[in-house]
Design a protein around this motif. Structure first.
Motif, PDB file in Angstrom:
ATOM      1  N   GLY A 220       0.964  -1.034  -0.291  1.00  0.00           N
ATOM      2  CA  GLY A 220       0.098   0.647   0.185  1.00  0.00           C
ATOM      3  C   GLY A 220       0.664   1.285  -0.234  1.00  0.00           C
ATOM      4  O   GLY A 220       2.264   1.116  -0.024  1.00  0.00           O
ATOM      5  N   PRO A 221       0.485   1.664  -0.907  1.00  0.00           N
ATOM      6  CA  PRO A 221       1.150   3.304  -0.420  1.00  0.00           C
ATOM      7  C   PRO A 221       1.780   4.395   0.886  1.00  0.00           C
ATOM      8  O   PRO A 221       2.554   4.618   0.866  1.00  0.00           O
ATOM      9  N   TRP A 222       0.847   3.334   1.808  1.00  0.00           N
ATOM     10  CA  TRP A 222       1.031   4.296   3.049  1.00  0.00           C
ATOM     11  C   TRP A 222       2.431   3.115   3.906  1.00  0.00           C
ATOM     12  O   TRP A 222       3.025   3.471   4.848  1.00  0.00           O
ATOM     13  N   ASP A 223       2.215   2.009   3.155  1.00  0.00           N
ATOM     14  CA  ASP A 223       3.093   0.961   4.148  1.00  0.00           C
ATOM     15  C   ASP A 223       4.692   1.055   3.202  1.00  0.00           C
ATOM     16  O   ASP A 223       5.414   0.285   4.227  1.00  0.00           O
ATOM     17  N   ILE A 224       4.641   1.847   2.700  1.00  0.00           N
ATOM     18  CA  ILE A 224       6.343   1.553   2.236  1.00  0.00           C
ATOM     19  C   ILE A 224       7.178   2.543   2.841  1.00  0.00           C
ATOM     20  O   ILE A 224       6.965   3.530   3.274  1.00  0.00           O
ATOM     21  N   PRO A 225       8.170   1.934   3.703  1.00  0.00           N
ATOM     22  CA  PRO A 225       9.272   2.761   4.083  1.00  0.00           C
ATOM     23  C   PRO A 225       9.233   4.071   3.592  1.00  0.00           C
ATOM     24  O   PRO A 225      10.486   4.089   2.416  1.00  0.00           O
ATOM     25  N   ALA A 226       9.813   4.771   4.495  1.00  0.00           N
ATOM     26  CA  ALA A 226      10.159   6.045   3.844  1.00  0.00           C
ATOM     27  C   ALA A 226      10.943   7.425   5.026  1.00  0.00           C
ATOM     28  O   ALA A 226      10.030   7.333   5.604  1.00  0.00           O
ATOM     29  N   LEU A 323       7.965   1.184 -23.720  1.00  0.00           N
ATOM     30  CA  LEU A 323       8.460   1.638 -22.346  1.00  0.00           C
ATOM     31  C   LEU A 323       7.760   1.035 -21.000  1.00  0.00           C
ATOM     32  O   LEU A 323       7.138  -0.117 -21.629  1.00  0.00           O
ATOM     33  N   ARG A 324       8.602   0.806 -20.652  1.00  0.00           N
ATOM     34  CA  ARG A 324       8.724   0.169 -18.733  1.00  0.00           C
ATOM     35  C   ARG A 324       7.451   1.175 -18.357  1.00  0.00           C
ATOM     36  O   ARG A 324       7.648   2.366 -17.623  1.00  0.00           O
ATOM     37  N   TRP A 325       6.056   0.770 -17.881  1.00  0.00           N
ATOM     38  CA  TRP A 325       5.589   2.190 -17.057  1.00  0.00           C
ATOM     39  C   TRP A 325       5.249   1.074 -15.646  1.00  0.00           C
ATOM     40  O   TRP A 325       5.310  -0.137 -15.342  1.00  0.00           O
ATOM     41  N   PHE A 326       5.315   1.951 -14.383  1.00  0.00           N
ATOM     42  CA  PHE A 326       5.220   1.551 -13.208  1.00  0.00           C
ATOM     43  C   PHE A 326       4.357   3.173 -12.499  1.00  0.00           C
ATOM     44  O   PHE A 326       4.788   4.223 -12.802  1.00  0.00           O
ATOM     45  N   ILE A 327       4.398   3.078 -11.279  1.00  0.00           N
ATOM     46  CA  ILE A 327       3.444   3.893 -10.493  1.00  0.00           C
ATOM     47  C   ILE A 327       4.563   4.762  -9.868  1.00  0.00           C
ATOM     48  O   ILE A 327       5.503   3.541  -8.675  1.00  0.00           O
ATOM     49  N   GLN A 328       5.135   5.637 -10.159  1.00  0.00           N
ATOM     50  CA  GLN A 328       5.578   6.200  -8.850  1.00  0.00           C
ATOM     51  C   GLN A 328       5.104   6.529  -7.816  1.00  0.00           C
ATOM     52  O   GLN A 328       4.260   7.682  -7.621  1.00  0.00           O
ATOM     53  N   LEU A 329       5.879   6.431  -6.787  1.00  0.00           N
ATOM     54  CA  LEU A 329       5.308   7.252  -4.780  1.00  0.00           C
ATOM     55  C   LEU A 329       6.610   8.427  -5.078  1.00  0.00           C
ATOM     56  O   LEU A 329       7.713   8.239  -4.737  1.00  0.00           O
ATOM     57  N   THR A 330       5.758   9.449  -4.106  1.00  0.00           N
ATOM     58  CA  THR A 330       6.661  10.122  -4.229  1.00  0.00           C
ATOM     59  C   THR A 330       6.108  11.167  -2.778  1.00  0.00           C
ATOM     60  O   THR A 330       4.771  11.357  -2.799  1.00  0.00           O
TER      61      THR A 330
END
Ligand SMILES: [Zn+2]
Ligand SMILES: [Zn+2]
Ligand SMILES: [Zn+2]
Length: 450
Positions: A220-226, A323-330
């Motif tokens: 999940g977008p908020w589960d990725i550690p940063a 093209l290589r597509w992916f979801i980018q998290l900012t």
């Protein structure tokens, strides 16, 4: 690895000099179902129905046997051939008028679990509910006070100030009579709320070679550690969300790897600039003007932009066709700051904000409590206002840490007389900064100094 069918290797290059230019005027635009077209014979056109899924030799395609396919459409497991072909009037129509699409139709992007509604612009994601209760304040509020300055300090401060101003004389500072010093304190309160926000969007990059593996559901977008590089300092990072990548034909060039040359409109040649396309031009020989053959190809010359190919490498995919597509998290960290200055002198509040004072109070907690027992009532009130404001203001962000400070800034009003006139200036801050708006020997642009 060979990229047969992707227009990069194996296929002969774009029309050679002498070959008919591409595309022929009057021929239908590329690609046409059923019509033989570019690339050249020998290389199968892209994509081939029934062709082995991309990527090819070496690694087995994802997923392994036994594993359920993920996701269901347009990804590596089903192969590139399953990617819906461009519909008439979308890709072809726009490209034919020289306007390549800046992004593919959104319905061609993969459905990624937990990442619905991801677009090509960053979309803010509300943070999941998190623990905001902090408990009891662990220590009592203790406030420090500040000192005062002497007449010598006051004179030294204005002397130094006058020396550093290009058109201030030091005479008045040396000769003035200091009559009185009125010391007071300015209180500079700041509340900082350090918060994190997250956005996601689809991004692409030219795909060179290799395999794209998807090994399960993305986090999940908020589960990725940063972690922020520094607390209370604004910054941001971009990262790829694992398990969201797939390879697709480039939407800009429709997987060909090249786009029609915009200078010669695909002809590979254009009118010669020396003869204007006539094939002959004027030249002075022996004093007379003569018409001579231009020396170009019958009024035409090779287009220098595409070297006669009629097409240029697509810069979206850098000629690769895929093209290589992916979801980018900012992840973005912002330090939100509010401040208030409480004081009784006529010194402008903005000046108080610029200097340092004695740190009368400072605390850092995931959530701070409003200051309640500061000796200056207005500071307690502002603290309560600001803490309440910040507790509800950033509902699309997750508050990581808060810090509040009260600095006591010493302010001394110096009353002096010079040439029988009474004036005043201020010395303030631990730096002994000076504010002297009516100093007698000042002017704005280097005119006479008293
Ligand atoms: Zn050209
Ligand atoms: Zn010419
Ligand atoms: Zn392209």
């Amino acid at each position: 690895m060979e990229n047969k069918g992707y227009g990069t290797t194996g296929a002969p290059p774009y029309p050679q000099p002498g070959a008919p230019p591409y595309p022929q005027s009057g021929t239908p635009p590329y690609p046409q179902p059923g019509a033989p077209s570019y690339p050249q014979p020998g290389a199968p056109p892209y994509p081939q129905p029934g062709a082995p899924p991309y990527p090819q030799s070496g690694a087995p395609p994802y997923p392994q046997s036994g594993a359920p396919p993920y996701p269901t459409s347009g990804n590596m497991d089903t192969g590139m051939a399953s990617f819906p072909p461009p519909t008439e009037g979308s890709y072809q129509g726009t490209q034919d008028q020289g306007v390549e699409p800046s992004c593919p139709p959104i319905e061609t992007m993969d459905q990624v679990p937990g990442y619905n509604n991801v677009g090509f612009e960053g979309v803010a994601l509300p943070p999941p509910s998190y623990d905001e209760a902090i408990g009891q304040r662990p220590e009592t509020e203790v406030f420090k006070s500040t000192g005062t300055i002497s007449a010598e300090d006051a004179r030294e401060a204005i002397l130094e100030h006058a020396r550093n101003k290009c058109c201030w004389g030091t005479g008045p500072a040396e000769k003035m009579t200091i009559n009185d010093l009125v010391s007071s304190s300015a209180y500079h309160y700041t509340l900082e709320t350090f918060a994190e926000s997250r956005t996601t969007k689809w991004v692409s990059e030219p795909f060179n070679a290799g395999n794209v593996y998807v090994t399960g559901n993305p986090p999940g977008p908020w589960d990725i550690p940063a972690n922020p590089p520094q607390m209370f300092k604004s910054s941001k990072i971009d990262m790829e969300v694992p398990n969201t990548a797939s390879v697709k034909p480039c939407h800009r060039c429709q997987g060909i790897g090249s786009t029609r040359c915009g200078f010669c409109f695909g002809a590979g040649r254009r009118n010669c600039i020396r003869c204007g396309g006539s094939g002959r031009r004027s030249e002075f020989r022996d004093g007379t003007e003569q018409r001579v053959s231009c020396g170009c190809m019958g009024g035409q010359e090779i287009c220098s932009s595409c070297n006669g190919r009629g097409r240029n490498d697509c810069h979206k995919c850098r000629g690769r066709g895929t093209l290589r597509w992916f979801i980018q998290l900012t992840v973005k960290w912002v330090n939100h700051v509010v401040s208030h200055v409480e004081q009784r002198s006529s010194l402008p509040n903005e000046l108080v904000r610029e200097v340092t004072g004695e740190m009368a109070f400072e605390e850092t907690y995931p959530r701070v409590w409003p200051i309640a027992t500061f000796p200056v009532r207005e500071i307690n009130e502002r603290s309560k206002d600001f803490v309440t404001l910040h507790s509800t203001k950033f509902n699309m962000e997750k508050i990581l840490m808060q810090r509040q400070r009260v600095q006591t800034v010493p302010v001394t009003q110096v009353l002096y007389s010079y040439k029988d006139k009474s004036r005043e200036y201020f010395v303030f801050g631990l730096e002994h900064k000076v504010h002297a708006p009516d100093y007698p020997a000042s002017c704005c642009c280097g005119c006479s100094i008293l």
